[in-house]
Design a protein around this motif. Sequence first.
Motif, PDB file in Angstrom:
ATOM      1  N   PRO A 196       0.809  -1.217   0.000  1.00  0.00           N
ATOM      2  CA  PRO A 196       0.000   0.000   0.000  1.00  0.00           C
ATOM      3  C   PRO A 196       0.848   1.277   0.000  1.00  0.00           C
ATOM      4  CG  PRO A 196       0.050  -0.961   2.185  1.00  0.00           C
ATOM      5  CD  PRO A 196       0.722  -1.948   1.268  1.00  0.00           C
ATOM      6  N   GLU A 197       0.317   2.295  -0.650  1.00  0.00           N
ATOM      7  CA  GLU A 197       0.973   3.604  -0.669  1.00  0.00           C
ATOM      8  C   GLU A 197       0.554   4.368   0.579  1.00  0.00           C
ATOM      9  OE1 GLU A 197       0.936   7.743  -3.252  1.00  0.00           O
ATOM     10  OE2 GLU A 197       0.177   5.892  -4.167  1.00  0.00           O
ATOM     11  N   ILE A 198       1.529   4.940   1.294  1.00  0.00           N
ATOM     12  CA  ILE A 198       1.226   5.617   2.570  1.00  0.00           C
ATOM     13  C   ILE A 198       1.574   7.105   2.523  1.00  0.00           C
ATOM     14  CG2 ILE A 198       1.339   3.556   3.997  1.00  0.00           C
ATOM     15  CD1 ILE A 198       4.357   5.852   3.794  1.00  0.00           C
ATOM     16  N   ARG A 199       1.750   7.669   1.321  1.00  0.00           N
ATOM     17  CA  ARG A 199       2.140   9.081   1.212  1.00  0.00           C
ATOM     18  C   ARG A 199       1.098  10.016   1.822  1.00  0.00           C
ATOM     19  NH1 ARG A 199       4.078   7.213  -4.037  1.00  0.00           N
ATOM     20  NH2 ARG A 199       6.365   7.334  -4.071  1.00  0.00           N
ATOM     21  N   ALA A 200      -0.189   9.628   1.778  1.00  0.00           N
ATOM     22  CA  ALA A 200      -1.258  10.482   2.300  1.00  0.00           C
ATOM     23  C   ALA A 200      -1.117  10.724   3.797  1.00  0.00           C
ATOM     24  CB  ALA A 200      -2.621   9.865   1.997  1.00  0.00           C
ATOM     25  N   LEU A 208      -3.838   9.883  11.845  1.00  0.00           N
ATOM     26  CA  LEU A 208      -2.972  10.709  11.007  1.00  0.00           C
ATOM     27  C   LEU A 208      -3.761  11.589  10.044  1.00  0.00           C
ATOM     28  CD1 LEU A 208      -0.204   8.080  10.151  1.00  0.00           C
ATOM     29  CD2 LEU A 208      -0.026   9.995  11.746  1.00  0.00           C
ATOM     30  N   GLY A 209      -5.088  11.479  10.099  1.00  0.00           N
ATOM     31  CA  GLY A 209      -5.923  12.370   9.313  1.00  0.00           C
ATOM     32  C   GLY A 209      -6.285  11.872   7.934  1.00  0.00           C
ATOM     33  N   VAL A 210      -5.995  10.607   7.635  1.00  0.00           N
ATOM     34  CA  VAL A 210      -6.384  10.061   6.338  1.00  0.00           C
ATOM     35  C   VAL A 210      -7.851   9.684   6.396  1.00  0.00           C
ATOM     36  CG1 VAL A 210      -5.995   8.241   4.642  1.00  0.00           C
ATOM     37  CG2 VAL A 210      -4.064   9.212   5.902  1.00  0.00           C
ATOM     38  N   ARG A 211      -8.587  10.171   5.436  1.00  0.00           N
ATOM     39  CA  ARG A 211     -10.029   9.939   5.445  1.00  0.00           C
ATOM     40  C   ARG A 211     -10.341   8.560   4.864  1.00  0.00           C
ATOM     41  NH1 ARG A 211     -14.598  13.913   2.736  1.00  0.00           N
ATOM     42  NH2 ARG A 211     -16.428  12.717   3.422  1.00  0.00           N
ATOM     43  N   PRO A 212     -10.992   7.701   5.630  1.00  0.00           N
ATOM     44  CA  PRO A 212     -11.309   6.374   5.106  1.00  0.00           C
ATOM     45  C   PRO A 212     -12.408   6.427   4.061  1.00  0.00           C
ATOM     46  CG  PRO A 212     -12.296   6.645   7.268  1.00  0.00           C
ATOM     47  CD  PRO A 212     -11.450   7.876   7.023  1.00  0.00           C
ATOM     48  N   ARG A 213     -12.342   5.498   3.120  1.00  0.00           N
ATOM     49  CA  ARG A 213     -13.387   5.420   2.103  1.00  0.00           C
ATOM     50  C   ARG A 213     -14.661   4.854   2.699  1.00  0.00           C
ATOM     51  NH1 ARG A 213     -12.663   1.468  -2.952  1.00  0.00           N
ATOM     52  NH2 ARG A 213     -13.297  -0.007  -1.336  1.00  0.00           N
ATOM     53  N   VAL A 214     -14.509   3.864   3.589  1.00  0.00           N
ATOM     54  CA  VAL A 214     -15.637   3.271   4.286  1.00  0.00           C
ATOM     55  C   VAL A 214     -15.291   3.286   5.763  1.00  0.00           C
ATOM     56  CG1 VAL A 214     -17.025   1.214   4.639  1.00  0.00           C
ATOM     57  CG2 VAL A 214     -16.222   1.789   2.347  1.00  0.00           C
ATOM     58  N   ILE A 215     -16.157   3.855   6.569  1.00  0.00           N
ATOM     59  CA  ILE A 215     -15.871   3.967   7.998  1.00  0.00           C
ATOM     60  C   ILE A 215     -16.403   2.730   8.697  1.00  0.00           C
ATOM     61  CG2 ILE A 215     -16.293   5.302  10.094  1.00  0.00           C
ATOM     62  CD1 ILE A 215     -16.562   7.767   8.336  1.00  0.00           C
ATOM     63  N   SER A 216     -15.504   1.990   9.326  1.00  0.00           N
ATOM     64  CA  SER A 216     -15.890   0.794  10.071  1.00  0.00           C
ATOM     65  C   SER A 216     -15.988   1.140  11.547  1.00  0.00           C
ATOM     66  CB  SER A 216     -14.850  -0.313   9.874  1.00  0.00           C
ATOM     67  OG  SER A 216     -14.702  -0.611   8.510  1.00  0.00           O
ATOM     68  N   THR A 217     -16.776   0.366  12.286  1.00  0.00           N
ATOM     69  CA  THR A 217     -16.876   0.573  13.723  1.00  0.00           C
ATOM     70  C   THR A 217     -15.537   0.268  14.368  1.00  0.00           C
ATOM     71  OG1 THR A 217     -19.170  -0.139  13.609  1.00  0.00           O
ATOM     72  CG2 THR A 217     -18.144  -0.077  15.797  1.00  0.00           C
ATOM     73  N   PRO A 218     -14.920   1.247  15.087  1.00  0.00           N
ATOM     74  CA  PRO A 218     -13.561   1.064  15.581  1.00  0.00           C
ATOM     75  C   PRO A 218     -13.387  -0.147  16.483  1.00  0.00           C
ATOM     76  CG  PRO A 218     -14.247   3.358  15.783  1.00  0.00           C
ATOM     77  CD  PRO A 218     -15.456   2.566  15.400  1.00  0.00           C
ATOM     78  N   THR A 219     -14.433  -0.492  17.254  1.00  0.00           N
ATOM     79  CA  THR A 219     -14.269  -1.566  18.227  1.00  0.00           C
ATOM     80  C   THR A 219     -14.503  -2.940  17.628  1.00  0.00           C
ATOM     81  OG1 THR A 219     -16.600  -1.318  18.853  1.00  0.00           O
ATOM     82  CG2 THR A 219     -14.959  -0.083  20.128  1.00  0.00           C
ATOM     83  N   ARG A 220     -14.869  -2.980  16.358  1.00  0.00           N
ATOM     84  CA  ARG A 220     -15.173  -4.262  15.732  1.00  0.00           C
ATOM     85  C   ARG A 220     -14.041  -4.687  14.813  1.00  0.00           C
ATOM     86  NH1 ARG A 220     -20.395  -5.322  11.832  1.00  0.00           N
ATOM     87  NH2 ARG A 220     -20.039  -7.534  11.444  1.00  0.00           N
ATOM     88  N   PRO A 221     -13.513  -5.893  14.986  1.00  0.00           N
ATOM     89  CA  PRO A 221     -12.437  -6.317  14.089  1.00  0.00           C
ATOM     90  C   PRO A 221     -12.912  -6.421  12.655  1.00  0.00           C
ATOM     91  CG  PRO A 221     -13.126  -8.132  15.525  1.00  0.00           C
ATOM     92  CD  PRO A 221     -13.858  -6.915  15.981  1.00  0.00           C
ATOM     93  N   LEU A 222     -11.989  -6.189  11.714  1.00  0.00           N
ATOM     94  CA  LEU A 222     -12.332  -6.253  10.303  1.00  0.00           C
ATOM     95  C   LEU A 222     -12.634  -7.669   9.861  1.00  0.00           C
ATOM     96  CD1 LEU A 222      -9.648  -3.810   8.928  1.00  0.00           C
ATOM     97  CD2 LEU A 222     -12.080  -3.375   9.148  1.00  0.00           C
ATOM     98  N   LEU A 223     -12.162  -8.649  10.633  1.00  0.00           N
ATOM     99  CA  LEU A 223     -12.361 -10.043  10.267  1.00  0.00           C
ATOM    100  C   LEU A 223     -12.837 -10.811  11.484  1.00  0.00           C
ATOM    101  CD1 LEU A 223      -9.042 -10.581   8.367  1.00  0.00           C
ATOM    102  CD2 LEU A 223     -11.280 -10.502   7.320  1.00  0.00           C
TER     103      LEU A 223
END
Length: 418
Positions: free
Chosen positions: A326-330, A389-404
């Motif tokens: 992934p590119e992390i320049r943002a 770091l201020g990068v705006r997510p494309r889809v906002i997930s619930t922070p307390t819920r694991p992605l998997l």
Amino acid sequence: MNEAWCERINPVVRNIPSSGIRRFFDMVAETRGVISLGVGEPDFVTPWHIREACIYSLEKGYTMYTSNSGLLELRCAIARDLAGSYGVTYDPRKEILVTVGVSQALDLALRALVSPGDEVLIPEPSYVSYAPTVMLAGGKVVPLPTTMEEGFSLHAHQVEAAITPRTKLLVLCYPNNPTGAVMSRENLLEIMEIVRAHDLIVISDEIYDKLTYEGQHTCVASLPGMKERTILLNGFSKSYAMTGWRIGYACGNPDFIAAMTKIHQYTMLCAPITAQMAALEALKNGRPAMERMIREYNRRRHVVIHAFKDMGLPCFEPRGAFYAFPEIRATGLSSEEFAGVLLQEEKVAVVPGNAFGSSGEGFVRCSYAASLEDLGEALRRMAQFVRRLGVRPRVISTPTRPLLPRGAGMNAAGSARP
């Protein structure tokens, strides 16, 4: 370091930087509770039937040297596998050398072919060993930058533009480490036309050939006019989860293999017989377990790519190997800053992209050879970090819920978890 003793060291060795991966993971070793997406090592253990073949070989007393070239039965099995997979034929007696991992095969190939001052073309980002190994052989590295916008593919015009009277070799690694890029047959045909026109030699590291998720892998040696001028490198570490066995091989014309064997017989003698017996079993009966592992890597690949895009980090879709880049320049951070702060704040280890050459700056390498459970937690922590770091997510997930879901994936034997 004692300056007087340091001056006694070969200046080529003295001036080669330490591995960017290993240097970073010295830091990881000092941090507790880290989830590592760094080292390119399968999370599966070697399938049982392969381990059992090794145990059985010890019980039968196979503890001796083998031929410098390796067990003939193993070389015959390698030849059959390559002929069946790619239609390229090798004489197992003269054109195949069994080595202590692909890293040794690479070192032997470069030392056998490179004379002082010879130029070696290497696409970047590239595996960390390529450039230093060229330098140790006395050669000059000529990097060929690739970009995410062009799928990290190498193009014929780049190769032709970089060729000088001192150019001797082109090193390729597709599927690629660290980007996961693959090369189309059409693209490779164009490059090989340039290679033949300028009488170059190709070292093709195809350790990830079986880990190709879309389309078919093209073996460079199978292309018209390329077998005689290609040294094909491959092994068992990635496809069969045999990293610690340190077993690989090189295939090429008899003159190249004889020169490599000459170095091998004085520096290593032969690969361990137990590892060779295990590799033989892998080729004979290992395909079902390998295919199960590949399906699982493919599943993880989709999860990881979607997760990075949802974080707002552009990510090229890898079509081979088991790495995302992934590119992390943002984020406003350099590759090393991103990896260092992520490790400190979230205890997630990734590899700074500049470890793979200057073309990797602005990226990090993340291995999805980790379990789905670890991937899910690591991606959740990374998403938190990127948001801070201020990068705006494309889809906002619930922070307390694991992605998997925790517990999803496969066990070490390659069977599906309940």
